[in-house]
Motif scaffolding. Structure first.
Motif, PDB file in Angstrom:
ATOM      1  N   GLU A 258       0.852  -1.188   0.000  1.00  0.00           N
ATOM      2  CA  GLU A 258       0.000   0.000   0.000  1.00  0.00           C
ATOM      3  C   GLU A 258       0.883   1.231   0.000  1.00  0.00           C
ATOM      4  N   LYS A 259       0.305   2.351  -0.429  1.00  0.00           N
ATOM      5  CA  LYS A 259       1.057   3.603  -0.459  1.00  0.00           C
ATOM      6  C   LYS A 259       1.020   4.238   0.921  1.00  0.00           C
TER       7      LYS A 259
ATOM      8  N   ALA B   1      -2.626  11.247   4.560  1.00  0.00           N
ATOM      9  CA  ALA B   1      -3.256  12.337   3.818  1.00  0.00           C
ATOM     10  C   ALA B   1      -2.261  13.469   3.577  1.00  0.00           C
ATOM     11  N   GLU B   2      -1.496  13.820   4.602  1.00  0.00           N
ATOM     12  CA  GLU B   2      -0.473  14.860   4.447  1.00  0.00           C
ATOM     13  C   GLU B   2       0.548  14.475   3.382  1.00  0.00           C
ATOM     14  N   GLU B   3       0.922  13.205   3.369  1.00  0.00           N
ATOM     15  CA  GLU B   3       1.893  12.731   2.384  1.00  0.00           C
ATOM     16  C   GLU B   3       1.347  12.811   0.964  1.00  0.00           C
ATOM     17  N   MET B   4       0.078  12.462   0.772  1.00  0.00           N
ATOM     18  CA  MET B   4      -0.501  12.505  -0.568  1.00  0.00           C
ATOM     19  C   MET B   4      -0.634  13.947  -1.065  1.00  0.00           C
ATOM     20  N   ILE B   5      -0.954  14.868  -0.161  1.00  0.00           N
ATOM     21  CA  ILE B   5      -1.031  16.282  -0.545  1.00  0.00           C
ATOM     22  C   ILE B   5       0.357  16.800  -0.893  1.00  0.00           C
ATOM     23  N   ARG B   6       1.340  16.440  -0.092  1.00  0.00           N
ATOM     24  CA  ARG B   6       2.713  16.901  -0.348  1.00  0.00           C
ATOM     25  C   ARG B   6       3.247  16.318  -1.656  1.00  0.00           C
ATOM     26  N   GLU B   7       2.891  15.064  -1.945  1.00  0.00           N
ATOM     27  CA  GLU B   7       3.309  14.473  -3.221  1.00  0.00           C
ATOM     28  C   GLU B   7       2.722  15.257  -4.394  1.00  0.00           C
TER      29      GLU B   7
ATOM     30  N   LYS C  97      -2.299  31.304 -10.901  1.00  0.00           N
ATOM     31  CA  LYS C  97      -3.172  32.319 -11.475  1.00  0.00           C
ATOM     32  C   LYS C  97      -4.630  31.893 -11.333  1.00  0.00           C
ATOM     33  N   GLY C  98      -5.390  32.765 -10.678  1.00  0.00           N
ATOM     34  CA  GLY C  98      -6.803  32.457 -10.479  1.00  0.00           C
ATOM     35  C   GLY C  98      -7.051  31.241  -9.607  1.00  0.00           C
ATOM     36  N   GLY C  99      -6.034  30.813  -8.843  1.00  0.00           N
ATOM     37  CA  GLY C  99      -6.170  29.650  -7.965  1.00  0.00           C
ATOM     38  C   GLY C  99      -6.097  28.314  -8.667  1.00  0.00           C
ATOM     39  N   GLN C 100      -5.669  28.325  -9.960  1.00  0.00           N
ATOM     40  CA  GLN C 100      -5.697  27.098 -10.748  1.00  0.00           C
ATOM     41  C   GLN C 100      -4.696  26.049 -10.273  1.00  0.00           C
ATOM     42  N   MET C 101      -3.494  26.483  -9.853  1.00  0.00           N
ATOM     43  CA  MET C 101      -2.496  25.508  -9.397  1.00  0.00           C
ATOM     44  C   MET C 101      -2.981  24.798  -8.136  1.00  0.00           C
ATOM     45  N   LEU C 102      -3.498  25.559  -7.180  1.00  0.00           N
ATOM     46  CA  LEU C 102      -3.988  24.957  -5.942  1.00  0.00           C
ATOM     47  C   LEU C 102      -5.146  24.008  -6.231  1.00  0.00           C
ATOM     48  N   LYS C 103      -5.979  24.368  -7.194  1.00  0.00           N
ATOM     49  CA  LYS C 103      -7.097  23.503  -7.572  1.00  0.00           C
ATOM     50  C   LYS C 103      -6.594  22.179  -8.132  1.00  0.00           C
ATOM     51  N   ARG C 104      -5.561  22.238  -8.999  1.00  0.00           N
ATOM     52  CA  ARG C 104      -5.006  21.006  -9.576  1.00  0.00           C
ATOM     53  C   ARG C 104      -4.356  20.142  -8.504  1.00  0.00           C
ATOM     54  N   ILE C 105      -3.643  20.793  -7.584  1.00  0.00           N
ATOM     55  CA  ILE C 105      -3.007  20.057  -6.479  1.00  0.00           C
ATOM     56  C   ILE C 105      -4.066  19.365  -5.637  1.00  0.00           C
ATOM     57  N   GLY C 106      -5.129  20.089  -5.304  1.00  0.00           N
ATOM     58  CA  GLY C 106      -6.194  19.520  -4.484  1.00  0.00           C
ATOM     59  C   GLY C 106      -6.900  18.369  -5.172  1.00  0.00           C
ATOM     60  N   GLN C 107      -7.149  18.493  -6.465  1.00  0.00           N
ATOM     61  CA  GLN C 107      -7.832  17.423  -7.204  1.00  0.00           C
ATOM     62  C   GLN C 107      -6.983  16.158  -7.236  1.00  0.00           C
ATOM     63  N   ALA C 108      -5.672  16.317  -7.515  1.00  0.00           N
ATOM     64  CA  ALA C 108      -4.782  15.152  -7.568  1.00  0.00           C
ATOM     65  C   ALA C 108      -4.700  14.465  -6.205  1.00  0.00           C
ATOM     66  N   ALA C 109      -4.567  15.269  -5.147  1.00  0.00           N
ATOM     67  CA  ALA C 109      -4.471  14.699  -3.801  1.00  0.00           C
ATOM     68  C   ALA C 109      -5.776  14.010  -3.410  1.00  0.00           C
ATOM     69  N   ARG C 110      -6.903  14.625  -3.740  1.00  0.00           N
ATOM     70  CA  ARG C 110      -8.196  14.038  -3.389  1.00  0.00           C
ATOM     71  C   ARG C 110      -8.403  12.691  -4.076  1.00  0.00           C
ATOM     72  N   GLU C 111      -8.043  12.612  -5.357  1.00  0.00           N
ATOM     73  CA  GLU C 111      -8.196  11.350  -6.078  1.00  0.00           C
ATOM     74  C   GLU C 111      -7.331  10.246  -5.462  1.00  0.00           C
TER      75      GLU C 111
ATOM     76  N   GLU D 261      -8.959   9.182  -2.120  1.00  0.00           N
ATOM     77  CA  GLU D 261     -10.168   8.371  -2.277  1.00  0.00           C
ATOM     78  C   GLU D 261      -9.818   6.937  -2.638  1.00  0.00           C
ATOM     79  N   THR D 262      -8.776   6.766  -3.458  1.00  0.00           N
ATOM     80  CA  THR D 262      -8.317   5.411  -3.783  1.00  0.00           C
ATOM     81  C   THR D 262      -7.715   4.738  -2.562  1.00  0.00           C
ATOM     82  N   LEU D 263      -6.919   5.499  -1.821  1.00  0.00           N
ATOM     83  CA  LEU D 263      -6.210   4.954  -0.666  1.00  0.00           C
ATOM     84  C   LEU D 263      -7.159   4.587   0.467  1.00  0.00           C
ATOM     85  N   LEU D 264      -8.103   5.472   0.765  1.00  0.00           N
ATOM     86  CA  LEU D 264      -8.969   5.286   1.929  1.00  0.00           C
ATOM     87  C   LEU D 264     -10.295   4.606   1.589  1.00  0.00           C
TER      88      LEU D 264
END
Length: 301
Positions: free
Chosen positions: A32-33, A195-201, A249-263, A266-269
């Motif tokens: 497991e990751k 969760a912290e690790e997946m967000i940091r990744e 710009k316009g919060g797009q990077m944070l949005k992409r980071i959040g989407q990747a971490a959330r996915e 959801e797989t992990l948990l």
């Protein structure tokens, strides 16, 4: 009356230069990751336990930050000490190097293993990257002459080739003793840490060369509801300019980071995740003992 077979259990420290594949091996062996994996060096910041139980054998893997003799910042010195402390605690050292490469940093770690007086297994990782396989045997023979290793295991953490060979090699050398953890347990780390690790990744994979080493992640709130978990996490940076890069710009990077971490989460948990990320500037956090303790990046006692 037949004797009950003895259980075997031991601590195995995974040590090596930054980016040699320690955490990839940990995640693969556990199945497991547990921790973040990126192409960037110095990804691992914490001492992480992974638990592999097979029959009457339990191998407790200690993943460590990459040992780097060039580190000077407080956080980097703390990471080095964390890794070296793992050598002192381990029953067996798993010394991981890259196939075809043995640099000054590897020699530095080998001397640390020698000084710790611990038995070691040499793991030669990334054999899949060696174009000319005829060079591999001479390389292994040279390494074998440098230390009295318990065994030498060439493998590929990326593909999983000979991973079982490593697990079997480590099991052979475990000391007799009771299990330290429940056989069903895979790690000593809670879901919050993962969760912290997946967000940091997700951060490390999407940011440039400067920012990743000035960011940290801390879960501030965690609420389990029927069918969904709400997670609020804080991303720490050291300068306003870094905050701008993380948000984008316009919060797009944070949005992409959040989407990747959330996915990933959801797989992990195995459940739906509602993830909210906040970015805050805390100047010099990586040079602050208080901040490092709060983030779980602290000097071993």
């Amino acid at each position: 009356m037949s004797e009950v077979p003895q259980t075997r259990c031991g601590l195995v420290a995974l040590v090596g230069r930054p980016n040699v594949g320690k955490t990839t091996l940990l995640n693969r062996m556990v199945g497991e990751k547990l921790a973040a994996i990126t192409r960037k060096p110095h990804t691992t910041r914490n001492r992480i336990l992974g638990i592999v139980t097979r029959g009457r054998d339990q191998t407790v893997l200690i993943d460590t930050p990459g040992i780097d003799a060039e580190r000077s910042r407080l956080m980097n010195r703390v990471l080095n000490r964390t890794a070296v402390q793992a050598l002192a605690d381990a029953d067996i050292v798993c010394f991981i190097i890259e196939a075809g490469r043995f640099e000054a940093g590897d020699a530095f770690i080998l001397e640390a293993i020698r000084a710790a007086g611990r038995p070691a297994v040499l793991v030669v990782n990334k054999v899949d990257r060696v174009a000319d396989k005829s060079t591999l045997l001479p390389f292994l023979e040279t390494r074998a002459g440098e230390f009295d290793y318990l065994g030498i295991v060439p493998l590929s953490g990326k593909t999983g080739k000979n991973l079982e060979g490593l697990i079997d090699e480590l099991r052979t050398h475990l000391p007799e003793g009771p299990f330290l953890y429940d056989p069903e347990q895979l790690s000593d780390r809670p879901e919050r840490f993962r969760a912290e690790e997946m967000i940091r990744e997700a951060l490390l994979e999407r940011l440039g060369q400067e920012v990743p080493y000035a960011v940290a992640v801390r879960v501030e709130d965690w609420e389990d509801r029927p069918g969904i978990t709400h997670i609020d996490a804080l991303i720490l940076v050291e300068r306003d300019s870094q905050k701008g890069i993380v948000i984008g710009k316009g919060g797009q990077m944070l949005k992409r980071i959040g989407q990747a971490a959330r996915e990933q989460l959801e797989t992990l948990l195995g459940r739906k995740i509602m993830l909210r990320l906040t970015v805050r500037v805390e100047e010099g956090w990586s040079q602050s003992n208080r901040a490092l303790r709060e983030l779980g990046i602290e000097e071993p006692r």
